[in-house]
Design an enzyme around this catalytic site. Structure first.
Site, PDB file in Angstrom:
ATOM      1  N   CYS A 151       0.829  -1.206   0.000  1.00 32.61           N
ATOM      2  CA  CYS A 151       0.000   0.000   0.000  1.00 32.61           C
ATOM      3  C   CYS A 151       0.865   1.259   0.000  1.00 32.61           C
ATOM      4  O   CYS A 151       1.919   1.298   0.621  1.00 32.61           O
ATOM      5  CB  CYS A 151      -0.884   0.045   1.231  1.00 32.61           C
ATOM      6  N   ARG A 155       5.091   0.046  -6.107  1.00 36.35           N
ATOM      7  CA  ARG A 155       4.998  -0.802  -4.913  1.00 36.35           C
ATOM      8  C   ARG A 155       3.993  -1.918  -5.090  1.00 36.35           C
ATOM      9  O   ARG A 155       3.996  -2.876  -4.308  1.00 36.35           O
ATOM     10  CB  ARG A 155       4.591   0.055  -3.705  1.00 36.35           C
ATOM     11  N   TRP A 185      -3.014  -2.593  -1.611  1.00 35.31           N
ATOM     12  CA  TRP A 185      -2.623  -3.957  -1.968  1.00 35.31           C
ATOM     13  C   TRP A 185      -3.372  -4.846  -0.984  1.00 35.31           C
ATOM     14  O   TRP A 185      -3.103  -4.815   0.221  1.00 35.31           O
ATOM     15  CB  TRP A 185      -1.104  -4.100  -1.825  1.00 35.31           C
ATOM     16  N   ASN A 238      -1.482   1.703   5.767  1.00 32.19           N
ATOM     17  CA  ASN A 238      -0.594   0.683   5.203  1.00 32.19           C
ATOM     18  C   ASN A 238      -0.234  -0.252   6.350  1.00 32.19           C
ATOM     19  O   ASN A 238       0.143   0.219   7.420  1.00 32.19           O
ATOM     20  CB  ASN A 238       0.664   1.366   4.636  1.00 32.19           C
ATOM     21  N   GLY A 239      -0.376  -1.560   6.152  1.00 31.06           N
ATOM     22  CA  GLY A 239      -0.022  -2.505   7.214  1.00 31.06           C
ATOM     23  C   GLY A 239      -1.226  -3.344   7.609  1.00 31.06           C
ATOM     24  O   GLY A 239      -2.186  -3.458   6.846  1.00 31.06           O
ATOM     25  N   GLU A 261      16.616 -18.282  -8.378  1.00 31.71           N
ATOM     26  CA  GLU A 261      16.231 -16.927  -8.776  1.00 31.71           C
ATOM     27  C   GLU A 261      15.546 -16.947 -10.151  1.00 31.71           C
ATOM     28  O   GLU A 261      14.554 -16.244 -10.377  1.00 31.71           O
ATOM     29  CB  GLU A 261      17.487 -16.038  -8.784  1.00 31.71           C
ATOM     30  N   LYS A 280      11.803 -15.602 -10.833  1.00 34.33           N
ATOM     31  CA  LYS A 280      11.554 -14.548 -11.821  1.00 34.33           C
ATOM     32  C   LYS A 280      10.482 -14.993 -12.804  1.00 34.33           C
ATOM     33  O   LYS A 280       9.565 -14.249 -13.108  1.00 34.33           O
ATOM     34  CB  LYS A 280      12.876 -14.274 -12.548  1.00 34.33           C
ATOM     35  N   GLU A 336       6.996 -15.150 -11.120  1.00 30.04           N
ATOM     36  CA  GLU A 336       6.332 -13.916 -10.679  1.00 30.04           C
ATOM     37  C   GLU A 336       5.837 -13.058 -11.834  1.00 30.04           C
ATOM     38  O   GLU A 336       4.834 -12.378 -11.675  1.00 30.04           O
ATOM     39  CB  GLU A 336       7.179 -13.121  -9.676  1.00 30.04           C
ATOM     40  N   HIS A 383      16.512 -37.236  -6.637  1.00 30.44           N
ATOM     41  CA  HIS A 383      15.878 -37.488  -5.336  1.00 30.44           C
ATOM     42  C   HIS A 383      14.414 -37.078  -5.328  1.00 30.44           C
ATOM     43  O   HIS A 383      13.825 -36.919  -4.263  1.00 30.44           O
ATOM     44  CB  HIS A 383      16.654 -36.753  -4.234  1.00 30.44           C
ATOM     45  N   LYS A 421       5.984  -4.379  -4.451  1.00 26.82           N
ATOM     46  CA  LYS A 421       7.430  -4.134  -4.547  1.00 26.82           C
ATOM     47  C   LYS A 421       8.072  -4.107  -3.163  1.00 26.82           C
ATOM     48  O   LYS A 421       9.166  -4.610  -2.961  1.00 26.82           O
ATOM     49  CB  LYS A 421       7.658  -2.801  -5.265  1.00 26.82           C
TER      50      LYS A 421
HETATM   51  O1  M6R Z   1      12.990  -4.936  -0.877  1.00 28.71           O
HETATM   52  P1  M6R Z   1      13.536  -6.322  -0.595  1.00 28.71           P
HETATM   53  O2  M6R Z   1      14.779  -6.592  -1.360  1.00 28.71           O
HETATM   54  O3  M6R Z   1      13.709  -6.584   0.858  1.00 28.71           O
HETATM   55  O4  M6R Z   1      12.427  -7.293  -1.138  1.00 28.71           O
HETATM   56  C1  M6R Z   1      12.536  -8.671  -0.949  1.00 28.71           C
HETATM   57  C2  M6R Z   1      11.580  -9.416  -1.844  1.00 28.71           C
HETATM   58  O5  M6R Z   1      10.257  -9.024  -1.573  1.00 28.71           O
HETATM   59  C3  M6R Z   1      11.886  -9.174  -3.330  1.00 28.71           C
HETATM   60  O6  M6R Z   1      13.186  -9.511  -3.663  1.00 28.71           O
HETATM   61  C4  M6R Z   1      10.904 -10.010  -4.193  1.00 28.71           C
HETATM   62  O7  M6R Z   1      11.161 -11.360  -4.035  1.00 28.71           O
HETATM   63  C5  M6R Z   1      11.014  -9.575  -5.661  1.00 28.71           C
HETATM   64  N1  M6R Z   1       9.711  -9.353  -6.206  1.00 28.71           N
HETATM   65  C6  M6R Z   1      11.665 -10.585  -6.516  1.00 28.71           C
HETATM   66  O8  M6R Z   1      11.729 -10.207  -7.854  1.00 28.71           O
END
Ligand code: M6R
Length: 606
Positions: free
Chosen positions: A2, A27, A74, A98-99, A479, A483, A486, A502, A601
């Site tokens: 948010c 965000r 959000w 927010n929260g 990673e 990627k 997401e 395994h 974000k």
């Molecule tokens: O702001 P941060 O680096 O602490 O965020 C951590 C994760 O939320 C962030 O890396 C998230 O996994 C990304 N969307 C990955 O692309």
């Protein structure tokens, strides 16, 4: 997550609020709203979906007030529909939040029993009704808010305006960040300094437990006990930041392509390039005395920690614990006094990472952080901050922040190796030279995107995609899978190549693409054996490597060539192909690359 904005302005503020919200779009959000005070009455407009829907609504039903608050939501409690969008209000008060209010169920039950008319499923609405109850009992807004805050449990940032009080906004912070911007006869509030950048560069950050009474003439800040406190007003670094896509179709594409440059900047900050040495700021600890280093973070930042574990253990002979911050914070791990803990975060506001940091502080650890946003909570609460010089990362999928984190961690691992007597001058120069060449290798990979565009067609049809890697390529496999998931919404998993037999091997058939991250290093032959297991089951192999595919003895369906680099820096270089695989697949599939569904974000709640 948010976004909150607020303006006590000189003229109508609705447009300013929406503009500020646009700067918080990165965000992640699913609805938006604004409220302003017009002739003492609160007027509100809210819309589901993107900010353009709110803008359209405001054209038809404008708001003219000169003080107001705005919000991008959000969803946490309740679906992403207009009724749940903020601001939430009664006739007397409007609130953006927010929260999470953890005890909202009890509070709501009580308020409902007293006859409060709820119109949303959110936790936020209880705040509006609690304040209204106090106001109707005769309290003024300041006393009503102070009383209400005492009832709230959880993590939150709040901004509120009140019927009949055109020159008043009250804000509060408990766990979620909030910045106050100082103008000339105007005042501003934002979830971060980026939102405030067009208005002012004079910014103060509230601390946990703070709440502030804001008028156009100034701010009175109080702590949890109601005592008056001062918070420094400093020039914000965000004012000069450019946040646009340039000639790129998406922020993510721009950020992928910025990597040679920003990794170069970051290297220049941590290396003495004339002497091929690392050059770090003074650290509060002596690595030769550290017996164990604890690393924790979330998401992509966690994978950068995971790579760093291999680096610290291999090149500094320093044992490392690496943890997902949401697990670490509750493990109640005993830590040796004087030990070292390092936190990695792009935003510097991730709730779980911040909580882990605070746990380590309580355990008397030296606290180091690697962050991209230097004004963030994690940066402010660390003993030493090692900034990544990536510039603002707007795409929700982290790209340049990841490689900049790796860059800082690589330099730190070399420094630790030196301090521990594992790395001598020759080896230091060799590793530093390898790092210096990284931007050039990155630029080579980015020069031709055709193979990635072609691969996107076949990947988009897959049911599952597997990523395999060994050593530092294992976190890169993780990673890569994150990627792809997401931003393309395809199911993908990363595995240590040696784990294949395994369990995951059961998934493999001719319909499953297997992306193998295999630099020609000391583990290459082992990875090739795993590729052969895939090939024997007709899995489609996509090889990301500097090796000749024929040398593997397997049918490689797609070859993504990577320049040959020093084994120390392979994760930095191989990060780019996995980003491009995800990006082009998502573009081909037509998803919202920069703001993928359900994602935020900056994750400021648990
Ligand atoms: O702001 P941060 O680096 O602490 O965020 C951590 C994760 O939320 C962030 O890396 C998230 O996994 C990304 N969307 C990955 O692309």
């Amino acid at each position: 997550m948010c976004g909150i904005v607020g303006v006590l302005g000189k003229g109508p503020v609705a447009e300013l609020l929406v503009d500020a919200l646009k700067r918080l779009e990165y965000r992640g959000y699913d609805s938006a709203g604004v409220a302003t005070l017009e002739n003492g009455q609160i007027g509100r407009r809210r819309a589901e979906g993107k900010l353009r829907n709110l803008e359209e609504l405001l054209k038809v039903e404008p708001l003219h007030g000169t003080s107001g608050i705005g919000h991008t939501r959000w969803a946490t409690h309740g679906k992403p529909v207009e009724a749940n969008a903020h601001p939430h209000m009664t006739d007397d008060v409007a609130v953006v939040h927010n929260g999470i209010i953890e005890n909202f169920r009890e509070l709501k039950a009580q308020l409902v029993a007293e006859g409060a008319p709820f119109s949303s499923d959110t936790d936020t609405e209880v705040i509006a009704h609690l304040i209204t109850r106090e106001l109707r009992a005769g309290k003024d807004p300041v006393a009503a808010v102070y009383q209400t805050l005492a009832h709230l449990q959880g993590a939150f940032a709040l901004a509120m305006i009140f019927r009949g009080y055109d020159d008043l906004m009250i804000v509060a912070r408990q766990g979620s960040p909030l910045a106050i911007g100082y103008g000339d006869g105007e005042m501003f509030v934002g979830s971060d300094a980026i939102a405030l950048a067009p208005f002012t560069d004079q910014v103060a950050y509230l601390e946990d437990g703070d709440w502030a009474v804001i008028t156009r003439e100034g701010v009175a800040i109080h702590d949890r006990q109601g005592q008056s406190v001062e918070r420094p007003v400093a020039k914000s670094l965000a004012a000069g930041l450019v946040v646009d896509k340039g000639n790129y179709r998406h922020f993510m594409a721009k950020e992928i392509h910025e990597q040679p440059e920003v990794v170069g900047h970051t290297l220049a900050h941590y290396l003495d390039l004339a002497n091929y040495q690392v050059s770090l700021p003074d650290l509060p600890l002596d690595f030769s005395q550290v017996t164990r280093l604890s690393l924790s973070a979330c998401g992509t930042a966690f994978y950068s920690c995971f790579v760093a574990k291999y680096w610290f253990e291999r090149w500094a002979k320093l044992p490392v614990d690496v943890d997902i911050a949401s697990e670490f914070r509750y493990r109640e791990i005993a830590m040796d006094q004087g030990g070292a803990a390092l936190f990695v975060s792009q935003s510097g506001e991730t709730a779980d990472t911040l909580a882990s940091l605070r746990y380590c502080r309580d355990q008397r650890q030296h606290v180091l952080s690697v962050v991209n946003v230097q004004e963030s909570s994690i940066a402010r609460e660390s003993d030493v901050v090692l900034p990544t010089l990536g510039g603002p990362e707007i795409g929700v999928a982290s790209t340049k922040a990841f490689t900049c984190q790796l860059t800082v961690l690589a330099c730190l691992a070399i420094a630790a190796g030196k301090a521990r007597g594992v790395i001598g001058p020759e080896l230091e120069a060799e590793l530093v030279k390898a790092l210096v060449e990284v931007p050039r290798h990155m630029a080579t990979i980015l020069r031709d995107e055709t193979p990635y565009e072609t691969l996107a067609h076949s990947l988009s049809k897959a049911r599952d995609v597997l990523y395999l890697g060994r050593g530092t390529s294992y976190p890169i496999a993780l990673e890569g899978a994150l990627k792809l998931k997401e931003i393309s919404y395809l199911h993908a998993e990363g595995y240590a190549a040696g784990e294949l037999k395994h369990g995951p091997i059961a998934l493999i058939d001719e319909g499953v693409p297997v992306i193998v991250i295999a630099p020609r290093d000391n583990l290459f032959d082992k990875t090739v054996s795993n590729m052969q297991e895939v090939a024997a089951r007709e899995g489609k192999i996509i090889l990301v490597s500097d090796a000749d595919p024929t040398s593997t003895g397997c049918a490689v369906q797609t070859m993504l060539r990577v320049p040959t680099v020093h084994p120390f820096v392979t994760p930095l270089v191989y990060a780019l192909p996995v980003q491009m695989i995800a990006y082009h697949t998502a573009v081909f599939m037509g998803t919202d690359v920069d703001q993928p569904r359900n994602l935020a974000k900056s994750v400021t709640v648990e």
